[in-house]
Structures are given as structure tokens and as C-alpha cells.
Design a protein around this motif. Structure first.
Motif, PDB file in Angstrom:
ATOM      1  N   ILE A   1       0.834  -1.203   0.000  1.00 10.68           N
ATOM      2  CA  ILE A   1       0.000   0.000   0.000  1.00 10.68           C
ATOM      3  C   ILE A   1       0.869   1.253   0.000  1.00 10.68           C
ATOM      4  O   ILE A   1       0.659   2.166  -0.806  1.00 10.68           O
ATOM      5  N   VAL A   2       1.844   1.302   0.886  1.00 13.01           N
ATOM      6  CA  VAL A   2       2.715   2.477   0.973  1.00 13.01           C
ATOM      7  C   VAL A   2       3.506   2.651  -0.316  1.00 13.01           C
ATOM      8  O   VAL A   2       3.570   3.753  -0.881  1.00 13.01           O
ATOM      9  N   THR A   3       4.097   1.579  -0.811  1.00 13.75           N
ATOM     10  CA  THR A   3       4.899   1.657  -2.040  1.00 13.75           C
ATOM     11  C   THR A   3       4.054   2.101  -3.225  1.00 13.75           C
ATOM     12  O   THR A   3       4.467   2.991  -3.990  1.00 13.75           O
ATOM     13  N   SER A   4       2.897   1.510  -3.391  1.00  9.56           N
ATOM     14  CA  SER A   4       2.075   1.867  -4.543  1.00  9.56           C
ATOM     15  C   SER A   4       1.572   3.306  -4.452  1.00  9.56           C
ATOM     16  O   SER A   4       1.487   3.996  -5.469  1.00  9.56           O
ATOM     17  N   GLN A   5       1.251   3.781  -3.258  1.00 12.82           N
ATOM     18  CA  GLN A   5       0.787   5.163  -3.123  1.00 12.82           C
ATOM     19  C   GLN A   5       1.911   6.153  -3.393  1.00 12.82           C
ATOM     20  O   GLN A   5       1.693   7.180  -4.050  1.00 12.82           O
ATOM     21  N   VAL A   6       3.103   5.843  -2.913  1.00 13.92           N
ATOM     22  CA  VAL A   6       4.238   6.740  -3.157  1.00 13.92           C
ATOM     23  C   VAL A   6       4.598   6.760  -4.631  1.00 13.92           C
ATOM     24  O   VAL A   6       4.786   7.824  -5.234  1.00 13.92           O
ATOM     25  N   LEU A   7       4.697   5.591  -5.255  1.00 11.52           N
ATOM     26  CA  LEU A   7       5.057   5.526  -6.671  1.00 11.52           C
ATOM     27  C   LEU A   7       3.963   6.112  -7.553  1.00 11.52           C
ATOM     28  O   LEU A   7       4.253   6.710  -8.595  1.00 11.52           O
ATOM     29  N   ARG A   8       2.719   5.960  -7.163  1.00 14.47           N
ATOM     30  CA  ARG A   8       1.620   6.507  -7.956  1.00 14.47           C
ATOM     31  C   ARG A   8       1.638   8.023  -7.917  1.00 14.47           C
ATOM     32  O   ARG A   8       1.427   8.679  -8.935  1.00 14.47           O
ATOM     33  N   SER A   9       1.862   8.580  -6.724  1.00  7.85           N
ATOM     34  CA  SER A   9       1.874  10.039  -6.619  1.00  7.85           C
ATOM     35  C   SER A   9       3.043  10.646  -7.384  1.00  7.85           C
ATOM     36  O   SER A   9       2.977  11.784  -7.826  1.00  7.85           O
ATOM     37  N   GLN A  10       4.121   9.897  -7.559  1.00  4.15           N
ATOM     38  CA  GLN A  10       5.268  10.386  -8.328  1.00  4.15           C
ATOM     39  C   GLN A  10       5.134  10.068  -9.809  1.00  4.15           C
ATOM     40  O   GLN A  10       5.975  10.461 -10.607  1.00  4.15           O
ATOM     41  N   GLY A  11       4.101   9.334 -10.178  1.00  2.00           N
ATOM     42  CA  GLY A  11       3.869   9.005 -11.579  1.00  2.00           C
ATOM     43  C   GLY A  11       4.762   7.899 -12.098  1.00  2.00           C
ATOM     44  O   GLY A  11       4.948   7.766 -13.308  1.00  2.00           O
ATOM     45  N   LEU A  12       5.308   7.080 -11.226  1.00  2.00           N
ATOM     46  CA  LEU A  12       6.221   6.021 -11.651  1.00  2.00           C
ATOM     47  C   LEU A  12       5.526   4.705 -11.982  1.00  2.00           C
ATOM     48  O   LEU A  12       6.124   3.821 -12.569  1.00  2.00           O
ATOM     49  N   LEU A  13       4.261   4.576 -11.594  1.00  2.00           N
ATOM     50  CA  LEU A  13       3.508   3.368 -11.935  1.00  2.00           C
ATOM     51  C   LEU A  13       2.591   3.682 -13.104  1.00  2.00           C
ATOM     52  O   LEU A  13       2.000   4.754 -13.175  1.00  2.00           O
ATOM     53  N   PRO A  14       2.441   2.755 -14.041  1.00  3.64           N
ATOM     54  CA  PRO A  14       1.539   3.012 -15.165  1.00  3.64           C
ATOM     55  C   PRO A  14       0.097   3.118 -14.686  1.00  3.64           C
ATOM     56  O   PRO A  14      -0.320   2.436 -13.753  1.00  3.64           O
TER      57      PRO A  14
END
Length: 117
Positions: free
Chosen positions: A88-101
Motif C-alpha cells: 500500500i505504501v509503495t504503490s501510493q508513493v510511486l503513484r503520486s510520483q507518476g512512476l507506476l503506469p
């Protein structure tokens, strides 16, 4: 059903993707231990054989075996919860930075994008 066999089944079922079952089982077992009842009731499990069963195991051995499986459930539940929170933490951080598709997330499209109006 004997408590050691039940604890073993709970561990294996939790391994099939139901780690909440591990948590429930640990809470149930620990609650019974604190209240002094224990998970095992010798009258229910040993009928005419108060010391050992036909397989040669005493009540204490069965309770120790059940405790072993409960400890495994506790360790497995801890690992599952840590991995879940980490995801949850990783996906939220990466999503907010635009690193996840964006295909990995459900986002509602604006009406103008769908209809063209």
C-alpha cells in the motif's frame, strides 16, 4: 476435532490466501489461554483415557503441538500484514510520483474524454 489437528488445518487454509484466518485463530487461541480454559479440554478429547490417547500422545503434547501451529500462524500473519502495508505504501508513493503506469489503477474518465463533448 483435536486442537492440534484443527490448528494444523487453520494454518494450511490460511496458506491458501486467507491470512485473516491466521489472525482469528491466534486471537482465539491466545484468548482461551489467558482465560485459563486452554484450547484443549481433556474431557472432550480423552474420554476414557485421561493421560494418553490411542496414538500415545498426552494432553500436554497435543497442546504443545497446537501451540506450535498457532505460532506458525502468528508468524505468517505478521509477514502477510507487513507485506500488505508495504504494498500500500509503495504503490501510493510511486503513484503520486507518476512512476507506476495508470493501467494498474482504476480511474474514472471525465465525460468529455469519453463522449468528446
Amino acid at each position: 476435532m483435536r486442537s492440534d489437528v484443527l490448528s494444523k488445518y487453520m494454518f494450511y487454509v490460511g496458506s491458501l490466501g486467507l491470512p485473516w484466518l491466521w489472525i482469528v485463530h491466534v486471537l482465539y487461541f491466545r484468548g482461551n489461554q489467558e482465560s485459563g480454559e486452554g484450547l484443549i479440554n481433556p474431557e472432550d478429547h480423552f474420554h476414557d483415557e485421561p493421560v494418553t490417547r490411542s496414538d500415545g500422545r498426552s494432553a500436554q503434547e497435543i497442546n504443545d503441538e497446537a501451540a506450535k501451529w498457532v505460532n506458525r500462524c502468528q508468524k505468517g500473519a505478521t509477514i502477510a500484514v507487513v507485506m500488505w502495508i508495504g504494498w500500500i505504501v509503495t504503490s501510493q508513493v510511486l503513484r503520486s510520483q507518476g512512476l507506476l503506469p495508470s493501467v494498474l489503477f482504476f480511474e474514472s474518465a471525465y465525460n468529455t474524454e469519453v463522449t468528446g463533448w
